[in-house]
Design a protein around this motif. Sequence first.
Motif, PDB file in Angstrom:
ATOM      1  N   ASP A  48       0.613  -1.122   0.048  1.00  0.00           N
ATOM      2  CA  ASP A  48      -0.147   0.150   0.177  1.00  0.00           C
ATOM      3  C   ASP A  48       0.765   1.174   0.010  1.00  0.00           C
ATOM      4  O   ASP A  48       0.345   2.324  -0.791  1.00  0.00           O
ATOM      5  CB  ASP A  48      -0.917   0.016   1.120  1.00  0.00           C
ATOM      6  CG  ASP A  48      -2.100  -1.078   1.275  1.00  0.00           C
ATOM      7  OD1 ASP A  48      -2.141  -1.721   0.054  1.00  0.00           O
ATOM      8  OD2 ASP A  48      -2.969  -1.212   2.051  1.00  0.00           O
ATOM      9  N   ASP A  49       2.009   1.171   0.751  1.00  0.00           N
ATOM     10  CA  ASP A  49       2.602   2.464   0.735  1.00  0.00           C
ATOM     11  C   ASP A  49       3.362   2.707  -0.575  1.00  0.00           C
ATOM     12  O   ASP A  49       3.345   4.008  -0.880  1.00  0.00           O
ATOM     13  CB  ASP A  49       3.605   2.354   1.795  1.00  0.00           C
ATOM     14  CG  ASP A  49       3.189   2.323   3.362  1.00  0.00           C
ATOM     15  OD1 ASP A  49       2.124   2.772   3.556  1.00  0.00           O
ATOM     16  OD2 ASP A  49       3.831   1.740   4.412  1.00  0.00           O
ATOM     17  N   THR A  50       4.085   1.875  -0.921  1.00  0.00           N
ATOM     18  CA  THR A  50       4.513   1.871  -2.376  1.00  0.00           C
ATOM     19  C   THR A  50       3.556   2.394  -3.414  1.00  0.00           C
ATOM     20  O   THR A  50       3.871   3.368  -4.080  1.00  0.00           O
ATOM     21  CB  THR A  50       5.033   0.637  -3.020  1.00  0.00           C
ATOM     22  OG1 THR A  50       6.160   0.137  -1.800  1.00  0.00           O
ATOM     23  CG2 THR A  50       5.824   0.659  -4.127  1.00  0.00           C
ATOM     24  N   ALA A  51       2.318   1.693  -3.343  1.00  0.00           N
ATOM     25  CA  ALA A  51       1.136   2.194  -4.334  1.00  0.00           C
ATOM     26  C   ALA A  51       0.874   3.696  -4.123  1.00  0.00           C
ATOM     27  O   ALA A  51       0.666   4.521  -4.901  1.00  0.00           O
ATOM     28  CB  ALA A  51       0.147   1.391  -4.109  1.00  0.00           C
ATOM     29  N   ASP A  52       0.852   4.068  -2.808  1.00  0.00           N
ATOM     30  CA  ASP A  52       0.692   5.322  -2.659  1.00  0.00           C
ATOM     31  C   ASP A  52       1.653   6.432  -3.092  1.00  0.00           C
ATOM     32  O   ASP A  52       1.494   7.489  -3.423  1.00  0.00           O
ATOM     33  CB  ASP A  52       0.330   5.642  -1.006  1.00  0.00           C
ATOM     34  CG  ASP A  52       0.186   7.203  -0.575  1.00  0.00           C
ATOM     35  OD1 ASP A  52      -0.919   7.702  -1.075  1.00  0.00           O
ATOM     36  OD2 ASP A  52       0.860   7.369   0.185  1.00  0.00           O
ATOM     37  N   ALA A  53       2.822   6.054  -2.930  1.00  0.00           N
ATOM     38  CA  ALA A  53       3.841   6.732  -3.022  1.00  0.00           C
ATOM     39  C   ALA A  53       4.089   7.012  -4.701  1.00  0.00           C
ATOM     40  O   ALA A  53       4.407   8.050  -5.086  1.00  0.00           O
ATOM     41  CB  ALA A  53       5.297   6.222  -2.818  1.00  0.00           C
ATOM     42  N   ILE A  54       3.821   6.028  -5.489  1.00  0.00           N
ATOM     43  CA  ILE A  54       3.685   6.072  -7.021  1.00  0.00           C
ATOM     44  C   ILE A  54       2.612   7.018  -7.451  1.00  0.00           C
ATOM     45  O   ILE A  54       2.596   7.642  -8.261  1.00  0.00           O
ATOM     46  CB  ILE A  54       3.795   4.856  -7.606  1.00  0.00           C
ATOM     47  CG1 ILE A  54       5.170   4.188  -7.353  1.00  0.00           C
ATOM     48  CG2 ILE A  54       3.701   4.762  -9.144  1.00  0.00           C
ATOM     49  CD1 ILE A  54       5.222   2.675  -7.790  1.00  0.00           C
ATOM     50  N   LEU A  55       1.426   6.403  -6.859  1.00  0.00           N
ATOM     51  CA  LEU A  55       0.291   7.160  -7.346  1.00  0.00           C
ATOM     52  C   LEU A  55      -0.204   8.387  -7.050  1.00  0.00           C
ATOM     53  O   LEU A  55      -0.412   9.541  -7.694  1.00  0.00           O
ATOM     54  CB  LEU A  55      -0.956   6.319  -6.970  1.00  0.00           C
ATOM     55  CG  LEU A  55      -1.285   4.876  -7.687  1.00  0.00           C
ATOM     56  CD1 LEU A  55      -2.428   4.190  -6.909  1.00  0.00           C
ATOM     57  CD2 LEU A  55      -1.228   4.888  -9.126  1.00  0.00           C
ATOM     58  N   GLY A  56       0.452   8.942  -5.797  1.00  0.00           N
ATOM     59  CA  GLY A  56       0.259  10.108  -5.115  1.00  0.00           C
ATOM     60  C   GLY A  56       1.615  11.020  -5.863  1.00  0.00           C
ATOM     61  O   GLY A  56       1.482  12.298  -6.163  1.00  0.00           O
ATOM     62  N   GLY A  57       2.896  10.389  -5.927  1.00  0.00           N
ATOM     63  CA  GLY A  57       4.045  11.139  -6.074  1.00  0.00           C
ATOM     64  C   GLY A  57       4.244  11.358  -7.638  1.00  0.00           C
ATOM     65  O   GLY A  57       4.868  12.268  -7.913  1.00  0.00           O
ATOM     66  N   PHE A  58       3.974  10.502  -8.334  1.00  0.00           N
ATOM     67  CA  PHE A  58       4.152  10.550  -9.828  1.00  0.00           C
ATOM     68  C   PHE A  58       2.767  10.713 -10.501  1.00  0.00           C
ATOM     69  O   PHE A  58       2.717  11.653 -11.290  1.00  0.00           O
ATOM     70  CB  PHE A  58       4.819   9.238 -10.306  1.00  0.00           C
ATOM     71  CG  PHE A  58       4.790   9.404 -11.853  1.00  0.00           C
ATOM     72  CD1 PHE A  58       6.004  10.141 -12.456  1.00  0.00           C
ATOM     73  CD2 PHE A  58       4.039   8.698 -12.760  1.00  0.00           C
ATOM     74  CE1 PHE A  58       6.327  10.295 -13.775  1.00  0.00           C
ATOM     75  CE2 PHE A  58       4.229   8.740 -14.080  1.00  0.00           C
ATOM     76  CZ  PHE A  58       5.245   9.700 -14.529  1.00  0.00           C
ATOM     77  N   ALA A  59       1.814  10.093 -10.242  1.00  0.00           N
ATOM     78  CA  ALA A  59       0.626  10.310 -11.212  1.00  0.00           C
ATOM     79  C   ALA A  59      -0.209  11.559 -10.858  1.00  0.00           C
ATOM     80  O   ALA A  59      -0.302  12.437 -11.710  1.00  0.00           O
ATOM     81  CB  ALA A  59      -0.413   9.023 -10.868  1.00  0.00           C
ATOM     82  N   MET A  60      -0.469  11.959  -9.500  1.00  0.00           N
ATOM     83  CA  MET A  60      -1.061  13.123  -9.407  1.00  0.00           C
ATOM     84  C   MET A  60      -0.219  14.200  -9.312  1.00  0.00           C
ATOM     85  O   MET A  60      -0.776  15.341  -9.451  1.00  0.00           O
ATOM     86  CB  MET A  60      -1.695  12.903  -7.710  1.00  0.00           C
ATOM     87  CG  MET A  60      -3.064  12.106  -7.817  1.00  0.00           C
ATOM     88  SD  MET A  60      -4.466  12.953  -8.567  1.00  0.00           S
ATOM     89  CE  MET A  60      -4.454  14.471  -7.906  1.00  0.00           C
ATOM     90  N   ALA A  61       1.208  14.108  -8.720  1.00  0.00           N
ATOM     91  CA  ALA A  61       1.812  15.460  -8.560  1.00  0.00           C
ATOM     92  C   ALA A  61       2.533  15.794  -9.958  1.00  0.00           C
ATOM     93  O   ALA A  61       2.590  17.015 -10.050  1.00  0.00           O
ATOM     94  CB  ALA A  61       3.014  14.974  -7.523  1.00  0.00           C
ATOM     95  N   THR A  62       2.679  15.020 -10.862  1.00  0.00           N
ATOM     96  CA  THR A  62       3.249  15.164 -11.988  1.00  0.00           C
ATOM     97  C   THR A  62       2.465  14.816 -13.482  1.00  0.00           C
ATOM     98  O   THR A  62       2.437  15.683 -14.156  1.00  0.00           O
ATOM     99  CB  THR A  62       4.780  14.395 -12.156  1.00  0.00           C
ATOM    100  OG1 THR A  62       5.454  14.734 -10.997  1.00  0.00           O
ATOM    101  CG2 THR A  62       5.635  14.806 -13.393  1.00  0.00           C
ATOM    102  N   MET A  63       2.036  13.731 -13.498  1.00  0.00           N
ATOM    103  CA  MET A  63       1.612  13.347 -14.711  1.00  0.00           C
ATOM    104  C   MET A  63       0.084  14.038 -14.995  1.00  0.00           C
ATOM    105  O   MET A  63      -0.063  14.525 -15.987  1.00  0.00           O
ATOM    106  CB  MET A  63       1.207  11.913 -14.800  1.00  0.00           C
ATOM    107  CG  MET A  63       0.710  11.180 -15.972  1.00  0.00           C
ATOM    108  SD  MET A  63       0.048   9.610 -16.093  1.00  0.00           S
ATOM    109  CE  MET A  63      -1.323   9.628 -15.096  1.00  0.00           C
ATOM    110  N   VAL A  64      -0.820  14.147 -13.953  1.00  0.00           N
ATOM    111  CA  VAL A  64      -2.075  14.660 -14.305  1.00  0.00           C
ATOM    112  C   VAL A  64      -1.941  16.272 -14.725  1.00  0.00           C
ATOM    113  O   VAL A  64      -2.450  16.754 -15.504  1.00  0.00           O
ATOM    114  CB  VAL A  64      -2.945  14.702 -12.961  1.00  0.00           C
ATOM    115  CG1 VAL A  64      -4.445  15.234 -13.180  1.00  0.00           C
ATOM    116  CG2 VAL A  64      -3.183  12.900 -12.668  1.00  0.00           C
ATOM    117  N   PRO A  65      -1.125  17.128 -13.776  1.00  0.00           N
ATOM    118  CA  PRO A  65      -1.071  18.629 -14.212  1.00  0.00           C
ATOM    119  C   PRO A  65      -0.403  18.572 -15.584  1.00  0.00           C
ATOM    120  O   PRO A  65      -0.541  19.657 -16.357  1.00  0.00           O
ATOM    121  CB  PRO A  65      -0.277  19.074 -13.044  1.00  0.00           C
ATOM    122  CG  PRO A  65       0.240  17.914 -12.490  1.00  0.00           C
ATOM    123  CD  PRO A  65      -0.682  16.664 -12.566  1.00  0.00           C
TER     124      PRO A  65
END
Length: 242
Positions: A48-65
């Motif tokens: 869960d922590d790894t998933a949160d780091a990737i989805l939050g750190g890369f997907a939401m913080a970088t990819m989406v914007p």
Amino acid sequence: MSSLYHPTVARLTYRALLGRRRALILFTLPGLLLIISLAVRLLTGADDDTADAILGGFAMATMVPLIGVIAGTGAIGPEIDDGSVIYLLAKPVKRPTIIVTKLIVAIGVTVAFSAIPTLLAGFVLNGNANQLAVGYAVAAAVASVAYSAVFLLLGTVTRHAVIAGLVYALVWETFFGSVVAGARKLSVQQWALALAQKVADGDVITSDVGLATGVILLLAVTVAATWYAGRKLRTLTLAGEE
């Protein structure tokens, strides 16, 4: 709704956004997310922590914007830059209809290239345990709406919309939003994460704003940016006619 959506404008906008060069960029970021997610799952297993780091750190913080920048500014910016928007404005199409149509297209493209890959990456990373995949996908979808409106507005007010959008996406959202607590409260990412926090189980996903505040700010920014973009387009019409 039909009075605010013009199929021909939508078709031309889709064609502009999904041209060869932009399509390559749009596919690259989601593809990278899925490759990273698959590699992490194979190497470390579900966590869960790894998933949160990737989805939050890369997907939401970088990819989406970043995808929001490409779709939002690309929906109208190039037409303004090369002057072809004047031909569009000369048609018997209401200015609010042009803006809303382009916004709908930008939202559709941003959601397709950000929310859907985020959902798939979440399932790859931890099989949607604790509703992480769904939570982050919801956050990506609602953030896509606000980003599209904001970056569409930038496309109408400046010829340097892509640069301004990248500064916001990379400097404000990614850098300041990660290290400055006050900045996080003025971040589309955090507003969207308030919904993800509600959807997900447990406390894995967190946000610096409450659910009500996040929803209100997302709606306010989207409506205000869309309204002002329509107003600027009217000004542009007058300038072109003069």
